[in-house]
Design an enzyme around this catalytic site. Structure first.
Site, PDB file in Angstrom:
ATOM      1  N   TRP A  36       0.758  -1.308  -0.043  1.00 56.19           N
ATOM      2  CA  TRP A  36       0.122   0.003  -0.017  1.00 56.19           C
ATOM      3  C   TRP A  36       0.904   1.134  -0.111  1.00 56.19           C
ATOM      4  O   TRP A  36       0.480   2.276  -0.751  1.00 56.19           O
ATOM      5  CB  TRP A  36      -1.093   0.030   1.207  1.00 56.19           C
ATOM      6  CG  TRP A  36      -2.137  -1.243   0.977  1.00 56.19           C
ATOM      7  CD1 TRP A  36      -1.934  -2.400   1.862  1.00 56.19           C
ATOM      8  CD2 TRP A  36      -3.005  -1.214  -0.034  1.00 56.19           C
ATOM      9  NE1 TRP A  36      -3.114  -3.022   1.503  1.00 56.19           N
ATOM     10  CE2 TRP A  36      -3.691  -2.538   0.131  1.00 56.19           C
ATOM     11  CE3 TRP A  36      -3.339  -0.524  -0.931  1.00 56.19           C
ATOM     12  CZ2 TRP A  36      -5.004  -2.980  -0.521  1.00 56.19           C
ATOM     13  CZ3 TRP A  36      -4.388  -1.110  -1.986  1.00 56.19           C
ATOM     14  CH2 TRP A  36      -5.037  -2.349  -1.653  1.00 56.19           C
ATOM     15  N   ASP A  69      -0.938   6.534   6.740  1.00 55.02           N
ATOM     16  CA  ASP A  69      -1.978   5.759   6.340  1.00 55.02           C
ATOM     17  C   ASP A  69      -2.340   4.533   7.405  1.00 55.02           C
ATOM     18  O   ASP A  69      -1.336   3.916   7.826  1.00 55.02           O
ATOM     19  CB  ASP A  69      -1.688   4.904   4.799  1.00 55.02           C
ATOM     20  CG  ASP A  69      -2.517   3.912   4.624  1.00 55.02           C
ATOM     21  OD1 ASP A  69      -3.767   3.719   5.350  1.00 55.02           O
ATOM     22  OD2 ASP A  69      -2.439   3.212   3.630  1.00 55.02           O
ATOM     23  N   LYS A  91     -12.102  -1.722   8.258  1.00 56.28           N
ATOM     24  CA  LYS A  91     -11.331  -2.686   8.959  1.00 56.28           C
ATOM     25  C   LYS A  91     -11.739  -2.437  10.488  1.00 56.28           C
ATOM     26  O   LYS A  91     -12.357  -3.513  11.002  1.00 56.28           O
ATOM     27  CB  LYS A  91      -9.794  -2.564   8.865  1.00 56.28           C
ATOM     28  CG  LYS A  91      -9.622  -2.716   7.567  1.00 56.28           C
ATOM     29  CD  LYS A  91      -7.952  -2.647   7.019  1.00 56.28           C
ATOM     30  CE  LYS A  91      -7.822  -2.559   5.548  1.00 56.28           C
ATOM     31  NZ  LYS A  91      -8.186  -3.686   4.700  1.00 56.28           N
TER      32      LYS A  91
HETATM   33  C1  PLP Z   1      -2.636   0.054   4.676  1.00 56.76           C
HETATM   34  C2  PLP Z   1      -3.818   0.105   3.564  1.00 56.76           C
HETATM   35  N1  PLP Z   1      -3.753   1.230   2.785  1.00 56.76           N
HETATM   36  C3  PLP Z   1      -4.699   1.294   2.074  1.00 56.76           C
HETATM   37  C4  PLP Z   1      -5.547   0.471   1.433  1.00 56.76           C
HETATM   38  C5  PLP Z   1      -6.683   0.602   0.345  1.00 56.76           C
HETATM   39  O1  PLP Z   1      -7.975   0.810   0.867  1.00 56.76           O
HETATM   40  P1  PLP Z   1      -9.012   1.033  -0.003  1.00 56.76           P
HETATM   41  O2  PLP Z   1      -9.392  -0.137  -0.593  1.00 56.76           O
HETATM   42  O3  PLP Z   1     -10.163   1.752   0.950  1.00 56.76           O
HETATM   43  O4  PLP Z   1      -8.864   2.106  -1.148  1.00 56.76           O
HETATM   44  C6  PLP Z   1      -5.757  -0.843   2.340  1.00 56.76           C
HETATM   45  C7  PLP Z   1      -6.599  -1.699   1.885  1.00 56.76           C
HETATM   46  O5  PLP Z   1      -6.665  -3.004   2.653  1.00 56.76           O
HETATM   47  C8  PLP Z   1      -4.706  -0.912   3.266  1.00 56.76           C
HETATM   48  O6  PLP Z   1      -4.786  -2.147   4.047  1.00 56.76           O
END
Ligand code: PLP
Length: 353
Positions: A99, A166, A190
């Site tokens: 991510w 994040d 989550k």
């Molecule tokens: C740490 C992290 N950042 C970003 C995301 C992406 O999130 P989204 O699907 O809401 O765009 C996730 C998805 O699992 C994640 O675990």
């Protein structure tokens, strides 16, 4: 049969929250469903205000110059919104997982990005440490918990520039000093609610420093000035998130949930370490309290282990394809009993093998 939901997200929510959310689908306000009332109605405006203030209160950020927003587009949209709103010349990113890597890729569209450190070469099984953050950059970006690899930052660097984090997979799960961050974002799906909304917490004074024109929907200032109601918000996702935040407050907040999360993660990691059939993926010091990643030493046992898990009502433990093996996600609403159920199956496998 009791289900033990270890899904990485969307994931387990408190039962009482799901009951209240279900009731609201049929009757939220005077016989009208939460799905059919105006977002401008007083009853929904109260929900939005309550959700925003609970988020700040639970993180200990009330009265400290922060604003909470419930936006759409997932955490993935934040990868570019952060850059659009804060990146003027150069930013530093910690590349600690898939991510984080995606956040870097999006930000690079707008300007220069410097990776302060990366664990990509080790397929992200640890959190890089001991790096410098240049003082003349616009901001530093990190990912507090790497959902896919099961690593978590236990300490954060002292950043001389605004720190953006994040926290999609560990927000509200532990008691840390949230005021060390200037911008926090997290998809709801989550630790907070259903998919469909993203919590963004911003220290207002970091905004307004870039020269580019920002489209209204992408501009944090737009959403701040409209109280997170610039356009129609995802009413059901915000309502359910508010219920989860109320649930957490009644439990005793992030301090209380950290104790519970600590017990759950100690239990699973001690089984992973003591049971010779399993091996942890992440290096020990960086293990995540939220996502425990592990593999079977002998792949031939996979079929038996999977069948035993199914039989015990355990679901959602398949590892991400980039790691393989298993991942037990233990978000706030997952009970200690669910972790006990998984640990029992793991030790039963040992006695059978
Ligand atoms: C740490 C992290 N950042 C970003 C995301 C992406 O999130 P989204 O699907 O809401 O765009 C996730 C998805 O699992 C994640 O675990």
């Amino acid at each position: 049969m009791i289900k033990h939901n270890f899904s990485a997200g969307p994931s387990v929510l408190p039962k009482s929250v799901m009951e209240k959310a279900s009731e609201a689908v049929l009757n939220f306000d005077n016989g009208l469903s939460i799905l059919e009332i105006s977002h401008r109605s007083k009853s929904f405006v109260d929900v939005m205000e309550n959700a925003r203030s609970l988020a700040l209160e639970l993180l200990g950020l009330e009265g400290k110059g922060y604003k909470a927003l419930f936006l759409q587009g997932g955490a993935s949209t934040q990868f570019l919104m952060v850059a659009l709103n804060l990146l003027e010349k150069r930013a530093g990113y910690l590349n600690s997982g898939t991510w984080a890597d995606k956040a870097i890729k999006e930000a690079k569209i707008y300007d220069d990005i410097y990776e302060v450190a990366s664990s990509k070469n080790a397929n992200y099984n640890y959190i890089p440490k001991g790096y410098d953050i240049p003082e003349d950059y616009d901001y530093f970006h990190c990912t507090s918990n790497n959902t896919i690899f099961g690593t978590q930052m236990k300490n954060f660097p002292k950043s001389p520039i605004p720190m953006v984090c994040d926290m999609s997979s560990d927000i509200f799960s532990r008691h840390i000093d949230y005021s060390q961050f200037d911008l926090i974002y997290a998809g709801a799906q989550k630790n907070m609610g259903p998919a469909g909304t993203t919590l963004v917490i911003i220290k207002e004074d970091i905004l307004g420093k870039v020269s580019r024109k920002i489209p209204s929907m992408m501009d944090y200032k737009t959403h701040i000035s409209k109280g997170s109601m610039f356009n129609t918000p995802p009413v059901f996702a915000v309502y359910t998130s508010m219920l989860t935040l109320e649930w957490l407050k009644n439990l005793g907040g992030v301090k209380a949930i950290e104790e519970a999360n600590d017990k759950k993660s100690r239990l699973i990691y001690s089984e992973i370490d003591l049971n010779p059939l399993f091996k942890g993926y992440a290096v020990k010091e960086d293990r995540s309290m939220m996502n425990a990643t592990f593999t079977l030493e002998n792949e031939n046992l996979k079929e038996t282990f999977d069948a035993m898990c199914l039989e015990a009502g355990i679901s959602g433990i398949n590892g991400h394809r980039s790691v393989g093996g298993y991942r037990a996600s233990m978000y706030n609403a997952l009970s200690l009993d669910s972790v006990k159920a998984l640990v029992e199956v793991m030790s039963e496998l040992e006695s059978k093998a």
